[in-house]
Scaffold this motif. Sequence first.
Motif, PDB file in Angstrom:
ATOM      1  N   ILE A  31      14.005  48.473 -14.142  1.00  0.00           N
ATOM      2  CA  ILE A  31      14.258  48.428 -15.465  1.00  0.00           C
ATOM      3  C   ILE A  31      14.753  46.997 -15.661  1.00  0.00           C
ATOM      4  O   ILE A  31      15.744  46.274 -15.066  1.00  0.00           O
ATOM      5  N   THR A  32      14.061  46.160 -16.501  1.00  0.00           N
ATOM      6  CA  THR A  32      14.381  44.732 -16.541  1.00  0.00           C
ATOM      7  C   THR A  32      15.204  44.586 -17.993  1.00  0.00           C
ATOM      8  O   THR A  32      15.537  43.199 -17.972  1.00  0.00           O
ATOM      9  N   GLY A  33      15.670  45.339 -18.659  1.00  0.00           N
ATOM     10  CA  GLY A  33      16.584  45.281 -19.716  1.00  0.00           C
ATOM     11  C   GLY A  33      16.589  46.465 -20.595  1.00  0.00           C
ATOM     12  O   GLY A  33      15.908  47.341 -20.497  1.00  0.00           O
ATOM     13  N   THR A  34      17.893  46.423 -21.428  1.00  0.00           N
ATOM     14  CA  THR A  34      18.089  47.363 -22.302  1.00  0.00           C
ATOM     15  C   THR A  34      18.462  46.787 -23.725  1.00  0.00           C
ATOM     16  O   THR A  34      19.046  45.698 -23.693  1.00  0.00           O
ATOM     17  N   GLN A  35      18.281  47.692 -24.782  1.00  0.00           N
ATOM     18  CA  GLN A  35      18.637  47.113 -25.961  1.00  0.00           C
ATOM     19  C   GLN A  35      19.155  48.134 -27.029  1.00  0.00           C
ATOM     20  O   GLN A  35      18.366  49.138 -27.002  1.00  0.00           O
ATOM     21  N   TYR A  36      20.425  48.105 -27.698  1.00  0.00           N
ATOM     22  CA  TYR A  36      20.754  48.925 -28.647  1.00  0.00           C
ATOM     23  C   TYR A  36      19.815  48.727 -29.902  1.00  0.00           C
ATOM     24  O   TYR A  36      19.554  47.682 -30.282  1.00  0.00           O
ATOM     25  N   ARG A  37      19.452  49.864 -30.653  1.00  0.00           N
ATOM     26  CA  ARG A  37      18.820  49.617 -31.982  1.00  0.00           C
ATOM     27  C   ARG A  37      19.480  48.926 -32.971  1.00  0.00           C
ATOM     28  O   ARG A  37      18.964  48.184 -33.755  1.00  0.00           O
ATOM     29  N   ASP A  38      20.896  49.191 -33.096  1.00  0.00           N
ATOM     30  CA  ASP A  38      22.018  48.653 -34.175  1.00  0.00           C
ATOM     31  C   ASP A  38      22.434  47.404 -33.571  1.00  0.00           C
ATOM     32  O   ASP A  38      23.539  47.048 -33.976  1.00  0.00           O
ATOM     33  N   ASP A  39      22.070  46.691 -32.558  1.00  0.00           N
ATOM     34  CA  ASP A  39      22.775  45.717 -31.694  1.00  0.00           C
ATOM     35  C   ASP A  39      23.057  44.530 -32.933  1.00  0.00           C
ATOM     36  O   ASP A  39      22.387  44.370 -33.686  1.00  0.00           O
ATOM     37  N   THR A  40      24.219  43.626 -32.556  1.00  0.00           N
ATOM     38  CA  THR A  40      24.578  42.608 -33.377  1.00  0.00           C
ATOM     39  C   THR A  40      25.179  41.871 -32.428  1.00  0.00           C
ATOM     40  O   THR A  40      25.732  42.079 -31.309  1.00  0.00           O
ATOM     41  N   PHE A  41      25.439  40.352 -33.040  1.00  0.00           N
ATOM     42  CA  PHE A  41      26.041  39.536 -32.108  1.00  0.00           C
ATOM     43  C   PHE A  41      27.485  39.742 -31.955  1.00  0.00           C
ATOM     44  O   PHE A  41      28.200  39.577 -31.015  1.00  0.00           O
ATOM     45  N   ALA A  42      28.011  40.824 -33.050  1.00  0.00           N
ATOM     46  CA  ALA A  42      29.488  40.852 -33.019  1.00  0.00           C
ATOM     47  C   ALA A  42      29.722  41.881 -31.908  1.00  0.00           C
ATOM     48  O   ALA A  42      30.670  42.036 -31.176  1.00  0.00           O
ATOM     49  N   LEU A  82      18.045  39.473 -29.649  1.00  0.00           N
ATOM     50  CA  LEU A  82      18.486  39.233 -31.095  1.00  0.00           C
ATOM     51  C   LEU A  82      17.911  37.955 -31.596  1.00  0.00           C
ATOM     52  O   LEU A  82      17.276  37.849 -32.970  1.00  0.00           O
ATOM     53  N   VAL A  83      17.947  36.785 -30.691  1.00  0.00           N
ATOM     54  CA  VAL A  83      17.344  35.630 -31.193  1.00  0.00           C
ATOM     55  C   VAL A  83      15.559  35.756 -31.377  1.00  0.00           C
ATOM     56  O   VAL A  83      15.228  35.289 -32.288  1.00  0.00           O
TER      57      VAL A  83
END
Length: 429
Positions: free
Chosen positions: A124-135, A426-427
């Motif tokens: 597993i090389t990474g995970t990400q939330y669907r509604d992720d934000t910088f906040a 995000l970037v």
Amino acid sequence: MRARPLALLALAPTVAQAQAPAPVAKAPATPLQSRVEALVVLFAGGGDFEADFADRFRAAISPEQMAVVTAKLRDQFGKPLAIERVQATGAWLADVTLGFDHGTASITLQIEPTAPYRIIGLRITGTQYRDDTFAHIAADLRALPGSVGFGVYALEGRGPRPVIEVNAGGVAPIGSSFKLWVLAEAVRQVRTGMRRWSDVVTLGPRSLPSGQMQAWPAGAPVTLQTLATMMVSISDNTATDTLMATLARARVDAMVATVGVADPARTLPLLTTREAAAIKADPTLLAAWTRSGVAGRRTLLLANRAKIAAMPLDVAMFDGAPVAPDGVEWFASPRDMARTLDWLRMHGDGPTQAMLAINPGIAPGSARAFGYAGYKGGSEPGVIAMNHLLNTRDGHWYAVTGNWHRGDAAVDDAAFAAIMARAVALVAR
């Protein structure tokens, strides 16, 4: 001291014709496709561990350990739903994005090249939330124990412009990230004609790992480009120390201010990795170093040069609790490191960009979302720092840089890297 698309796509329906075409037989799935599709069941807690995984995998990971990992992902992101993206990087290897209710997991999958084509590698090389934000990312960073600093910067003509910052002016230990300053001085000397990347020098005294060159023959001839490449790509400490000696410490120290570090005195003189380990290991040197200013620290190094060169070093000293991370280290803020990355972006040549891109600090599939992804980080017990130089597909440059440290316990490198990977994602978007 220390990431996609052959996609599984559904075709859009076409307008109905007067006569329906004859059905087309579906091509049988390849072994790799079959194993990719089975990941949904596996991460839902199903599957047959013995039948799904090869002997070499089961020798390293138990069914219980695998169950803990998959359960943690479900707790965090909900039920696994479908394979969202696949990029085959070989007949038996693929980068996979597995979709969950509330996020995704990036997975590198490798299978046996012969029947029954069981899994021999699953990372597993990474995970990400669907509604992720910088906040959200900032909130997760502030919740970490100890001290954190973080910043995302658009790199423009007038210097880095902050997109988001968390304690970004705070100076903190950065581990091997200081090697970016050594690289910058090498770049300057090559650009001005003082040296060439092809110059051959003699490999200097051995330092502790990380790296490989501590095991190379003493006095081996190596090029400047070899030293810089090993220093950046695998954080080789012996390569770093040899390069610093070749470039001259005074010139490397001067580069710290040139690249834009706001308070260079905090980190000068720049220690070699051997010097840092030796001072940490000697209570008398440690006490003298921590109570001295820049001039006193320079005098200490000069007076103890022979002692430090002869001192036996034990890598086990970095296996446990933090060792004086607030006293003997290299120091900078996220803003300092963003300015450093920007300097390298503007002044670095082709070899420089290539060195930084060998280890992009993110999973290969994530790196391919960018036109360019360069990286250098650093870590030791109680310290981790990560510094990304990124060019988006539409041509915009960014720096994503952060650090986390605590003096009372080790930090969770994987947890911090996961947060940084979310910022990088995000970037890219």
